[in-house]
Design a protein around this motif. Structure first.
Motif, short mmCIF file in Angstrom:
data_model
loop_
_atom_site.label_atom_id
_atom_site.label_comp_id
_atom_site.label_asym_id
_atom_site.label_seq_id
_atom_site.Cartn_x
_atom_site.Cartn_y
_atom_site.Cartn_z
N TYR A 101 1.00 -1.08 -0.17
CA TYR A 101 -0.04 0.01 -0.05
C TYR A 101 0.86 1.32 0.01
O TYR A 101 1.79 1.28 0.91
CB TYR A 101 -0.98 0.16 1.14
N PHE A 102 0.77 2.09 -1.19
CA PHE A 102 1.45 3.42 -1.17
C PHE A 102 0.61 4.31 -1.93
O PHE A 102 0.58 4.19 -3.09
CB PHE A 102 2.95 3.02 -2.01
N GLN A 103 0.11 4.82 -1.26
CA GLN A 103 -1.31 5.86 -1.65
C GLN A 103 -2.41 4.93 -2.37
O GLN A 103 -3.64 5.65 -2.20
CB GLN A 103 -0.67 6.75 -2.64
N GLN A 104 -2.15 3.50 -2.75
CA GLN A 104 -3.15 2.78 -3.03
C GLN A 104 -2.62 1.34 -2.99
O GLN A 104 -1.37 1.05 -2.76
CB GLN A 104 -3.75 3.13 -4.45
N ASP A 105 -3.43 0.42 -3.23
CA ASP A 105 -2.90 -0.92 -3.27
C ASP A 105 -2.02 -1.32 -4.65
O ASP A 105 -3.05 -1.04 -5.63
CB ASP A 105 -4.35 -1.92 -3.13
N TYR A 106 -1.31 -2.08 -4.63
CA TYR A 106 -0.50 -2.51 -5.52
C TYR A 106 -0.51 -4.10 -5.47
O TYR A 106 0.09 -4.42 -4.16
CB TYR A 106 0.61 -1.94 -5.80
N TRP A 107 -0.53 -4.91 -6.44
CA TRP A 107 -0.55 -6.27 -6.71
C TRP A 107 0.61 -6.74 -7.64
O TRP A 107 0.50 -6.17 -8.65
CB TRP A 107 -2.02 -7.11 -6.74
N GLY A 108 1.13 -8.01 -7.06
CA GLY A 108 1.97 -8.39 -8.22
C GLY A 108 1.24 -9.57 -8.78
O GLY A 108 0.07 -9.92 -8.60
N GLN A 109 1.96 -10.24 -9.96
CA GLN A 109 1.06 -11.29 -10.70
C GLN A 109 0.94 -12.56 -9.96
O GLN A 109 0.34 -13.40 -10.07
CB GLN A 109 1.97 -11.48 -11.90
N GLY A 110 1.94 -12.74 -8.94
CA GLY A 110 1.95 -14.03 -7.91
C GLY A 110 2.89 -15.12 -8.57
O GLY A 110 3.61 -15.01 -9.63
N THR A 111 3.37 -15.90 -7.50
CA THR A 111 4.17 -17.03 -7.63
C THR A 111 3.44 -18.28 -7.36
O THR A 111 3.02 -18.39 -6.24
CB THR A 111 5.46 -16.68 -7.27
N GLN A 112 3.59 -19.43 -8.01
CA GLN A 112 2.88 -20.57 -7.63
C GLN A 112 3.69 -21.49 -6.56
O GLN A 112 4.94 -21.70 -6.88
CB GLN A 112 2.38 -21.25 -8.79
N VAL A 113 3.09 -21.98 -5.61
CA VAL A 113 3.81 -22.84 -4.85
C VAL A 113 2.92 -24.08 -4.65
O VAL A 113 1.45 -24.19 -4.54
CB VAL A 113 3.91 -22.16 -3.26
N ILE A 114 3.38 -25.30 -5.01
CA ILE A 114 2.80 -26.52 -4.86
C ILE A 114 3.44 -27.38 -4.00
O ILE A 114 4.64 -27.69 -4.03
CB ILE A 114 2.74 -27.39 -6.19
N VAL A 115 2.73 -27.71 -2.84
CA VAL A 115 3.32 -28.51 -1.86
C VAL A 115 2.78 -29.96 -1.94
O VAL A 115 1.41 -30.07 -1.85
CB VAL A 115 2.91 -28.02 -0.33
N SER A 116 3.83 -30.90 -2.31
CA SER A 116 3.16 -32.47 -2.48
C SER A 116 3.26 -33.18 -1.21
O SER A 116 4.09 -32.72 -0.19
CB SER A 116 3.95 -32.95 -3.25
N SER A 117 2.34 -33.93 -0.92
CA SER A 117 2.12 -34.64 0.22
C SER A 117 2.98 -35.92 0.35
O SER A 117 3.76 -36.23 -0.67
CB SER A 117 0.76 -35.08 0.58
#
Length: 117
Positions: A101-117
């Motif tokens: 949050y810097f004067q408004q909200d900003y988001w990144g595109q994301g990074t995927q995490v896959i946790v295997s059992s």
């Protein structure tokens, strides 16, 4: 404006560790609030961790003691917020997004995490 790029996601076995990074396009010294969110497949985005400019942190109950959010507030530091994930669980699979949050909200595109059992 702030551009955010997340990295560090991938496959990990349950019980393992990952460190996510979020690189900002501007110095984060002046950014008050930075956070990591997780979006599990087919579900809504949920808050995982928050760090403020005074370096105080807040965590979701389910990750306390295992996840650590951090930032370097030095003006000469890299413009990065980190998310250390230890002892990960399969239910923590999802896309991890950085939010600032810097004067408004900003988001990144994301990074995927896959946790295997």
């Amino acid at each position: 404006q702030v551009q955010l790029v997340e990295s560090g996601g991938g496959f990990v076995q349950a019980g393992g560790s990952l460190r996510l990074s979020c690189d900002a396009s501007r110095n984060i010294f002046s950014i008050n609030r930075m956070a990591w969110y997780r979006q599990p497949p087919g579900k809504q985005r949920e808050l995982v961790a928050v760090i403020l400019s005074d370096l105080s942190t807040t965590y979701a109950d389910t990750v306390k003691g295992r996840f650590t959010i951090s930032r370097d507030n030095a003006k000469s530091a890299k413009n990065t917020v980190y998310h250390q994930m230890n002892s990960v669980k399969p239910e923590e699979t999802g896309d991890y997004h950085c939010d600032v949050y810097f004067q408004q909200d900003y988001w990144g595109q994301g990074t995927q995490v896959i946790v295997s059992s």
